[in-house]
Design a protein around this motif. Structure first.
Motif, PDB file in Angstrom:
ATOM      1  N   THR A 101      12.299  20.535 -41.581  1.00  0.00           N
ATOM      2  CA  THR A 101      13.724  19.770 -42.782  1.00  0.00           C
ATOM      3  C   THR A 101      13.880  20.392 -43.709  1.00  0.00           C
ATOM      4  O   THR A 101      15.228  20.415 -44.434  1.00  0.00           O
ATOM      5  CB  THR A 101      13.761  18.247 -42.446  1.00  0.00           C
ATOM      6  OG1 THR A 101      12.874  17.621 -41.535  1.00  0.00           O
ATOM      7  CG2 THR A 101      14.444  17.773 -43.653  1.00  0.00           C
ATOM      8  N   CYS A 216       7.067   8.614 -34.722  1.00  0.00           N
ATOM      9  CA  CYS A 216       7.829   9.995 -34.781  1.00  0.00           C
ATOM     10  C   CYS A 216       7.470  10.696 -35.662  1.00  0.00           C
ATOM     11  O   CYS A 216       6.890  10.758 -37.024  1.00  0.00           O
ATOM     12  CB  CYS A 216       9.108   9.686 -34.552  1.00  0.00           C
ATOM     13  SG  CYS A 216       9.916  11.083 -34.271  1.00  0.00           S
ATOM     14  N   SER A 218       9.120  13.122 -36.884  1.00  0.00           N
ATOM     15  CA  SER A 218      10.874  14.199 -37.505  1.00  0.00           C
ATOM     16  C   SER A 218      11.117  13.609 -38.296  1.00  0.00           C
ATOM     17  O   SER A 218      11.525  11.498 -38.103  1.00  0.00           O
ATOM     18  CB  SER A 218      11.311  14.268 -36.424  1.00  0.00           C
ATOM     19  OG  SER A 218      12.787  14.385 -36.661  1.00  0.00           O
ATOM     20  N   ALA A 221      14.581  11.788 -37.372  1.00  0.00           N
ATOM     21  CA  ALA A 221      14.200  11.263 -36.172  1.00  0.00           C
ATOM     22  C   ALA A 221      13.874   9.617 -36.460  1.00  0.00           C
ATOM     23  O   ALA A 221      14.959   8.670 -36.577  1.00  0.00           O
ATOM     24  CB  ALA A 221      14.103  11.342 -34.916  1.00  0.00           C
ATOM     25  N   ASP A 224      17.528   8.826 -38.556  1.00  0.00           N
ATOM     26  CA  ASP A 224      18.653   8.227 -37.418  1.00  0.00           C
ATOM     27  C   ASP A 224      18.107   6.735 -37.295  1.00  0.00           C
ATOM     28  O   ASP A 224      19.297   5.651 -37.206  1.00  0.00           O
ATOM     29  CB  ASP A 224      18.188   8.726 -36.246  1.00  0.00           C
ATOM     30  CG  ASP A 224      19.361   8.448 -35.630  1.00  0.00           C
ATOM     31  OD1 ASP A 224      20.949   8.628 -36.230  1.00  0.00           O
ATOM     32  OD2 ASP A 224      19.418   8.095 -34.800  1.00  0.00           O
ATOM     33  N   ALA A 225      16.887   6.206 -36.939  1.00  0.00           N
ATOM     34  CA  ALA A 225      16.565   5.257 -36.478  1.00  0.00           C
ATOM     35  C   ALA A 225      16.508   4.433 -37.258  1.00  0.00           C
ATOM     36  O   ALA A 225      17.385   2.754 -37.051  1.00  0.00           O
ATOM     37  CB  ALA A 225      15.447   4.920 -36.010  1.00  0.00           C
ATOM     38  N   TYR A 239      15.734  13.130 -48.201  1.00  0.00           N
ATOM     39  CA  TYR A 239      16.146  12.281 -46.488  1.00  0.00           C
ATOM     40  C   TYR A 239      16.684  11.323 -46.787  1.00  0.00           C
ATOM     41  O   TYR A 239      18.322  11.121 -46.204  1.00  0.00           O
ATOM     42  CB  TYR A 239      15.040  11.638 -45.777  1.00  0.00           C
ATOM     43  CG  TYR A 239      14.632  13.211 -44.810  1.00  0.00           C
ATOM     44  CD1 TYR A 239      14.681  12.960 -43.794  1.00  0.00           C
ATOM     45  CD2 TYR A 239      13.021  13.637 -45.760  1.00  0.00           C
ATOM     46  CE1 TYR A 239      13.890  14.838 -43.230  1.00  0.00           C
ATOM     47  CE2 TYR A 239      12.189  13.929 -44.585  1.00  0.00           C
ATOM     48  CZ  TYR A 239      12.550  14.791 -43.693  1.00  0.00           C
ATOM     49  OH  TYR A 239      11.718  15.474 -42.644  1.00  0.00           O
TER      50      TYR A 239
END
Length: 291
Positions: A101, A216, A218, A221, A224-225, A239
């Motif tokens: 990322t 996770c 990532s 990810a 997003d969660a 991030y």
């Protein structure tokens, strides 16, 4: 310059234990090397080498002098190499690796601008969250985040990052806002590769092992969660900066933030670091230093 006379010759003899081999390395005669080293010993008024018909070895004073002079000779060689490479147009393949990322968001765009400035350079950019061996994979420059483990590499700090614990407003409204580290055990924590988070409490580093519904590897990810209201996440600032600015996330436990961590460009301790790799590291350093 009189103080430098004989130093290069002495270092070569000390490293090769031979006047003949030293002369070959320096492209001069054995007589010339011997004369220079003898003159150095006379000027210092100390014996640096034990000479026999079979070998050459350092005296105690010679070992001490060599340990200091070796760094000076290497520094001079590096300075001459750097100046020489400045006059050359960098070219050839540049192999770089970076975390996925961070590499996508920051390194790739800068690398592409670098290629525009140096059209004879080609790029092999490997984005992976695995820590690749630079020598084994023939990598010129690796971007590493956080704390460095391999002390055999040379590292240049490009910038730093901050870990932040965040949650969505909806999650905090439903489950409450934690105000102490102990309260994290009452919350859903979204975990990455590691099963613990790092904090600093009253100046002392503290690691907490936590449990959560989601594990996770990532960061995207987990982000997003977190925005979906599934729990708290501890993520680097690159991030979450945009989500915080747009109100999608809120930072909590700010008084327990751990110290800022480094963003590093690392490479092997090779005095002949290629012009393209040296330029690329300097290019990144200047870019990260800009506002």
């Amino acid at each position: 310059m009189a103080s430098w006379e004989g130093v290069t010759e002495f270092v070569a003899v000390a490293e090769l234990s031979s006047f003949t081999a030293a002369a070959a390395r320096l492209g001069t005669s054995v007589v010339q090397v011997s004369r220079k080293v003898s003159a150095l010993e006379q000027r210092l008024d100390v014996k640096l080498l034990h000479r026999t018909t079979r070998n050459v070895r350092l005296t105690e004073a010679g070992q001490l002098y060599y340990d200091q002079c070796k760094q000076l000779v290497e520094g001079l060689e590096e300075a001459e190499l750097a100046v020489t490479q400045m006059q050359q147009e960098p070219k050839g393949l540049l192999k770089v690796t970076a975390p996925v990322t961070f590499g996508e968001q920051h390194i790739a765009p800068l690398a592409h601008k670098f290629l525009q400035d140096y059209p004879q350079v080609s790029l092999d950019l490997n984005l992976t969250n695995r820590t690749l061996d630079l020598v084994e994979n023939g990598i010129d420059v690796a971007i590493r985040l956080g704390r460095l483990k391999d002390s055999s590499l040379i590292a240049k700090r490009l910038g730093d990052r901050q870990l932040s614990v965040c949650a969505s407003p909806a999650y905090l409204s439903e489950y409450g806002t934690p105000t102490s580290l102990e309260q994290l055990n009452q919350h859903q924590c979204l975990l990455g590769t590691l099963d613990y988070w790092r904090f600093r409490e009253q100046g002392v580093e503290r690691s907490l092992r936590l449990n959560g519904r989601i594990h996770c590897n990532s960061g995207l990810a987990l982000l997003d969660a977190c925005k979906a209201g599934l729990g708290l996440a501890q993520l680097p600032d690159y991030y979450v900066t945009e989500a915080l600015a747009q109100g999608e996330l809120q930072e909590v436990l700010t008084e327990y933030r751990d110290a800022r961590e480094g963003i590093w460009a690392v490479y092997t301790p090779n005095r002949n670091l290629s012009a393209k790799a040296r330029l690329f590291v300097d290019y990144l350093s200047q870019a990260f230093a800009s506002p």
